[in-house]
Design a protein around this motif. Structure first.
Motif, PDB file in Angstrom:
ATOM      1  N   VAL A 279      47.444  30.848  66.682  1.00 33.66           N
ATOM      2  CA  VAL A 279      48.902  32.124  65.705  1.00 33.66           C
ATOM      3  C   VAL A 279      49.320  32.964  66.528  1.00 33.66           C
ATOM      4  O   VAL A 279      48.715  33.821  67.590  1.00 33.66           O
ATOM      5  CB  VAL A 279      47.880  32.839  64.839  1.00 33.66           C
ATOM      6  N   GLU A 280      50.720  33.384  66.892  1.00 37.60           N
ATOM      7  CA  GLU A 280      51.028  34.830  67.679  1.00 37.60           C
ATOM      8  C   GLU A 280      51.383  35.931  66.967  1.00 37.60           C
ATOM      9  O   GLU A 280      51.910  35.824  65.724  1.00 37.60           O
ATOM     10  CB  GLU A 280      52.366  34.436  67.555  1.00 37.60           C
ATOM     11  N   TYR A 281      49.980  36.798  67.233  1.00 41.95           N
ATOM     12  CA  TYR A 281      50.304  37.822  66.602  1.00 41.95           C
ATOM     13  C   TYR A 281      50.896  38.871  66.670  1.00 41.95           C
ATOM     14  O   TYR A 281      51.668  39.441  68.052  1.00 41.95           O
ATOM     15  CB  TYR A 281      48.678  37.960  66.506  1.00 41.95           C
ATOM     16  N   PRO A 282      51.287  40.093  65.645  1.00 41.71           N
ATOM     17  CA  PRO A 282      52.104  41.157  66.615  1.00 41.71           C
ATOM     18  C   PRO A 282      51.527  41.856  67.290  1.00 41.71           C
ATOM     19  O   PRO A 282      49.612  42.251  66.689  1.00 41.71           O
ATOM     20  CB  PRO A 282      52.515  41.972  64.520  1.00 41.71           C
ATOM     21  N   PRO A 283      51.808  43.096  67.752  1.00 41.77           N
ATOM     22  CA  PRO A 283      51.656  43.760  68.502  1.00 41.77           C
ATOM     23  C   PRO A 283      50.487  45.146  67.813  1.00 41.77           C
ATOM     24  O   PRO A 283      48.755  45.173  67.800  1.00 41.77           O
ATOM     25  CB  PRO A 283      52.418  45.134  69.333  1.00 41.77           C
ATOM     26  N   ASP A 284      50.771  44.795  66.434  1.00 41.26           N
ATOM     27  CA  ASP A 284      49.476  46.063  65.454  1.00 41.26           C
ATOM     28  C   ASP A 284      48.898  45.068  64.396  1.00 41.26           C
ATOM     29  O   ASP A 284      48.388  45.641  63.612  1.00 41.26           O
ATOM     30  CB  ASP A 284      50.924  47.109  64.733  1.00 41.26           C
ATOM     31  N   VAL A 285      48.671  44.398  64.663  1.00 40.90           N
ATOM     32  CA  VAL A 285      47.659  43.044  64.386  1.00 40.90           C
ATOM     33  C   VAL A 285      46.831  43.302  63.794  1.00 40.90           C
ATOM     34  O   VAL A 285      46.004  44.105  64.645  1.00 40.90           O
ATOM     35  CB  VAL A 285      47.201  41.599  65.096  1.00 40.90           C
ATOM     36  N   ARG A 286      46.254  43.051  62.947  1.00 38.49           N
ATOM     37  CA  ARG A 286      45.483  44.162  61.746  1.00 38.49           C
ATOM     38  C   ARG A 286      44.185  43.292  62.253  1.00 38.49           C
ATOM     39  O   ARG A 286      42.984  42.798  62.224  1.00 38.49           O
ATOM     40  CB  ARG A 286      45.098  44.860  60.733  1.00 38.49           C
ATOM     41  N   SER A 287      43.868  41.466  61.485  1.00 31.34           N
ATOM     42  CA  SER A 287      43.316  40.874  60.853  1.00 31.34           C
ATOM     43  C   SER A 287      44.098  39.347  60.822  1.00 31.34           C
ATOM     44  O   SER A 287      45.148  38.811  60.756  1.00 31.34           O
ATOM     45  CB  SER A 287      42.322  40.822  59.878  1.00 31.34           C
ATOM     46  N   LEU A 288      42.928  38.469  60.751  1.00 34.04           N
ATOM     47  CA  LEU A 288      43.032  36.595  60.765  1.00 34.04           C
ATOM     48  C   LEU A 288      42.723  36.421  59.522  1.00 34.04           C
ATOM     49  O   LEU A 288      41.868  36.627  59.130  1.00 34.04           O
ATOM     50  CB  LEU A 288      42.808  36.109  62.343  1.00 34.04           C
ATOM     51  N   VAL A 289      43.722  36.413  58.658  1.00 33.50           N
ATOM     52  CA  VAL A 289      43.744  36.065  57.531  1.00 33.50           C
ATOM     53  C   VAL A 289      43.711  34.032  56.904  1.00 33.50           C
ATOM     54  O   VAL A 289      43.956  33.470  57.575  1.00 33.50           O
ATOM     55  CB  VAL A 289      44.182  36.184  56.103  1.00 33.50           C
ATOM     56  N   PHE A 290      42.130  33.425  56.619  1.00 35.19           N
ATOM     57  CA  PHE A 290      42.232  32.080  56.624  1.00 35.19           C
ATOM     58  C   PHE A 290      41.954  31.830  55.161  1.00 35.19           C
ATOM     59  O   PHE A 290      41.560  32.346  53.978  1.00 35.19           O
ATOM     60  CB  PHE A 290      40.880  31.373  57.525  1.00 35.19           C
ATOM     61  N   THR A 291      43.136  30.626  54.696  1.00 37.03           N
ATOM     62  CA  THR A 291      42.901  30.498  52.914  1.00 37.03           C
ATOM     63  C   THR A 291      42.462  29.103  53.342  1.00 37.03           C
ATOM     64  O   THR A 291      42.482  28.142  53.740  1.00 37.03           O
ATOM     65  CB  THR A 291      44.864  30.894  52.788  1.00 37.03           C
ATOM     66  N   GLY A 292      42.965  28.446  51.668  1.00 40.59           N
ATOM     67  CA  GLY A 292      42.149  27.678  50.874  1.00 40.59           C
ATOM     68  C   GLY A 292      43.613  26.891  50.818  1.00 40.59           C
ATOM     69  O   GLY A 292      44.555  27.128  51.115  1.00 40.59           O
ATOM     70  N   ALA A 293      43.025  25.910  49.912  1.00 42.09           N
ATOM     71  CA  ALA A 293      44.095  24.681  49.722  1.00 42.09           C
ATOM     72  C   ALA A 293      45.041  25.630  47.543  1.00 42.09           C
ATOM     73  O   ALA A 293      45.896  25.405  47.962  1.00 42.09           O
ATOM     74  CB  ALA A 293      43.617  23.508  48.617  1.00 42.09           C
ATOM     75  N   LYS A 294      44.683  26.589  47.605  1.00 47.20           N
ATOM     76  CA  LYS A 294      45.507  27.317  46.365  1.00 47.20           C
ATOM     77  C   LYS A 294      44.971  28.581  46.968  1.00 47.20           C
ATOM     78  O   LYS A 294      46.020  28.762  46.103  1.00 47.20           O
ATOM     79  CB  LYS A 294      44.464  27.392  45.186  1.00 47.20           C
ATOM     80  N   GLY A 295      45.622  29.205  48.173  1.00 45.73           N
ATOM     81  CA  GLY A 295      45.914  30.134  48.786  1.00 45.73           C
ATOM     82  C   GLY A 295      44.579  31.061  48.784  1.00 45.73           C
ATOM     83  O   GLY A 295      45.422  32.168  48.719  1.00 45.73           O
ATOM     84  N   GLU A 296      44.071  30.975  48.125  1.00 44.04           N
ATOM     85  CA  GLU A 296      42.374  31.621  48.262  1.00 44.04           C
ATOM     86  C   GLU A 296      42.329  32.179  49.372  1.00 44.04           C
ATOM     87  O   GLU A 296      41.868  31.473  50.602  1.00 44.04           O
ATOM     88  CB  GLU A 296      41.986  31.891  47.199  1.00 44.04           C
ATOM     89  N   THR A 297      42.001  33.433  50.017  1.00 41.92           N
ATOM     90  CA  THR A 297      41.343  33.655  50.971  1.00 41.92           C
ATOM     91  C   THR A 297      39.431  33.691  50.969  1.00 41.92           C
ATOM     92  O   THR A 297      38.631  34.023  50.282  1.00 41.92           O
ATOM     93  CB  THR A 297      41.354  35.187  51.560  1.00 41.92           C
ATOM     94  N   LEU A 298      39.591  32.605  52.042  1.00 44.46           N
ATOM     95  CA  LEU A 298      37.709  31.996  52.706  1.00 44.46           C
ATOM     96  C   LEU A 298      37.054  32.722  53.290  1.00 44.46           C
ATOM     97  O   LEU A 298      36.249  33.008  53.648  1.00 44.46           O
ATOM     98  CB  LEU A 298      38.133  30.667  53.141  1.00 44.46           C
ATOM     99  N   GLN A 299      38.373  32.901  54.169  1.00 43.00           N
ATOM    100  CA  GLN A 299      37.413  34.243  55.503  1.00 43.00           C
ATOM    101  C   GLN A 299      38.703  35.196  56.289  1.00 43.00           C
ATOM    102  O   GLN A 299      39.866  34.936  55.959  1.00 43.00           O
ATOM    103  CB  GLN A 299      36.999  33.385  56.697  1.00 43.00           C
ATOM    104  N   ARG A 300      38.142  36.809  56.866  1.00 40.01           N
ATOM    105  CA  ARG A 300      39.144  37.655  57.284  1.00 40.01           C
ATOM    106  C   ARG A 300      38.514  37.865  58.252  1.00 40.01           C
ATOM    107  O   ARG A 300      37.518  38.491  58.300  1.00 40.01           O
ATOM    108  CB  ARG A 300      39.006  38.298  56.308  1.00 40.01           C
ATOM    109  N   ILE A 301      39.281  37.532  59.633  1.00 43.61           N
ATOM    110  CA  ILE A 301      38.444  37.783  60.681  1.00 43.61           C
ATOM    111  C   ILE A 301      39.016  39.126  61.386  1.00 43.61           C
ATOM    112  O   ILE A 301      40.230  39.498  61.142  1.00 43.61           O
ATOM    113  CB  ILE A 301      38.178  36.739  61.865  1.00 43.61           C
ATOM    114  N   ALA A 302      38.461  40.343  61.754  1.00 43.79           N
ATOM    115  CA  ALA A 302      38.711  42.216  61.756  1.00 43.79           C
ATOM    116  C   ALA A 302      39.070  42.164  63.412  1.00 43.79           C
ATOM    117  O   ALA A 302      38.370  41.170  64.293  1.00 43.79           O
ATOM    118  CB  ALA A 302      38.202  42.966  61.528  1.00 43.79           C
ATOM    119  N   LEU A 303      40.451  42.311  63.786  1.00 49.14           N
ATOM    120  CA  LEU A 303      40.907  42.272  64.906  1.00 49.14           C
ATOM    121  C   LEU A 303      40.603  43.791  65.807  1.00 49.14           C
ATOM    122  O   LEU A 303      40.854  44.958  65.418  1.00 49.14           O
ATOM    123  CB  LEU A 303      41.925  41.505  65.559  1.00 49.14           C
TER     124      LEU A 303
END
Length: 226
Positions: free
Chosen positions: A202-226
């Protein structure tokens, strides 16, 4: 019958032939010659037309083409060119072939823009290699298996380019970089690359806060803070 009457009778039966009009005879001869030349020209034209028609039929199918005066003219159809099949070539990065030979894919090579990535066996037990090849070169790095409650992991980032990349379980269907102001930048994800694993970048913006990983229905499975 006297001598005079006898000579008159002979003169009546033996008159010289009628005088021929030379001009009329020459005109008649010219007319005959013109008719002969016309007949020959007509035959020649018929042969030429037959040859032309045969040539058109030999070139290809003919179809009517309307002229401006409304008369249809036979025009040879242009043969259609065979479609050219063009394959999109995979980008070739420096060191890609050598690295792939040294660490063969344990699955398939995935295009995860801007990278080519694959999973390979590592020398250490219970560890895999994540290999990536891109504009900055090619390299491999080892990682242990993902934990039971861990769906994704950052494995590294490119030099001088704001791109994170890593691994994820096949349960993950999407990855997004989220900026501090809430803006979302979707990343690239390829599932089923390795044994139960997907790869992402993923190409992240300069002010990125986190990476969000979602499942088949769009639900959040994991969030990685940066």
């Amino acid at each position: 019958m006297d001598v005079k009457q006898m000579f008159d009778s002979l003169a009546t039966h033996e008159q010289p032939p009628t005088t021929v009009d030379a001009n009329r005879a020459m005109a008649a001869g010219r007319a005959v010659r013109r008719r002969r030349r016309a007949a020959v020209a007509g035959a020649t034209a018929s042969v030429a037309v037959a040859v032309a028609v045969a040539a058109v039929l030999a070139v290809g199918t003919v179809h009517p083409w309307p002229r401006q005066d409304g008369v249809a003219v036979a025009v040879p159809a242009t043969p259609s060119a065979a479609p050219t099949v063009t394959a999109t070539p995979r980008p070739t990065y420096k060191g890609f072939a050598e690295l792939k030979k040294r660490y063969p894919p344990k699955g398939k090579v995935a295009s995860v823009p801007p990278l080519l990535m694959w999973v390979s066996d590592a020398p250490r037990k219970n560890e895999l290699f994540l290999c990536e090849s891109g504009p900055n070169g090619s390299s491999c790095s080892g990682f242990p298996p993902l934990a039971a409650k861990e769906f994704a992991r950052r494995q590294g980032k490119l030099r001088r380019v704001p791109v994170w990349f890593g691994v994820a379980k096949d349960d993950v269907h999407g990855v997004t970089a989220v900026a501090r102001d809430g803006r979302k930048v979707p990343g690239a994800l390829r599932r089923g690359v390795g044994p139960g694993l997907g790869l992402w970048a993923v190409e992240y913006p300069p002010d990125v806060r986190s990476l969000v990983f979602t499942g088949a229905k769009g639900e959040t499975l994991q969030r990685i803070a940066l």
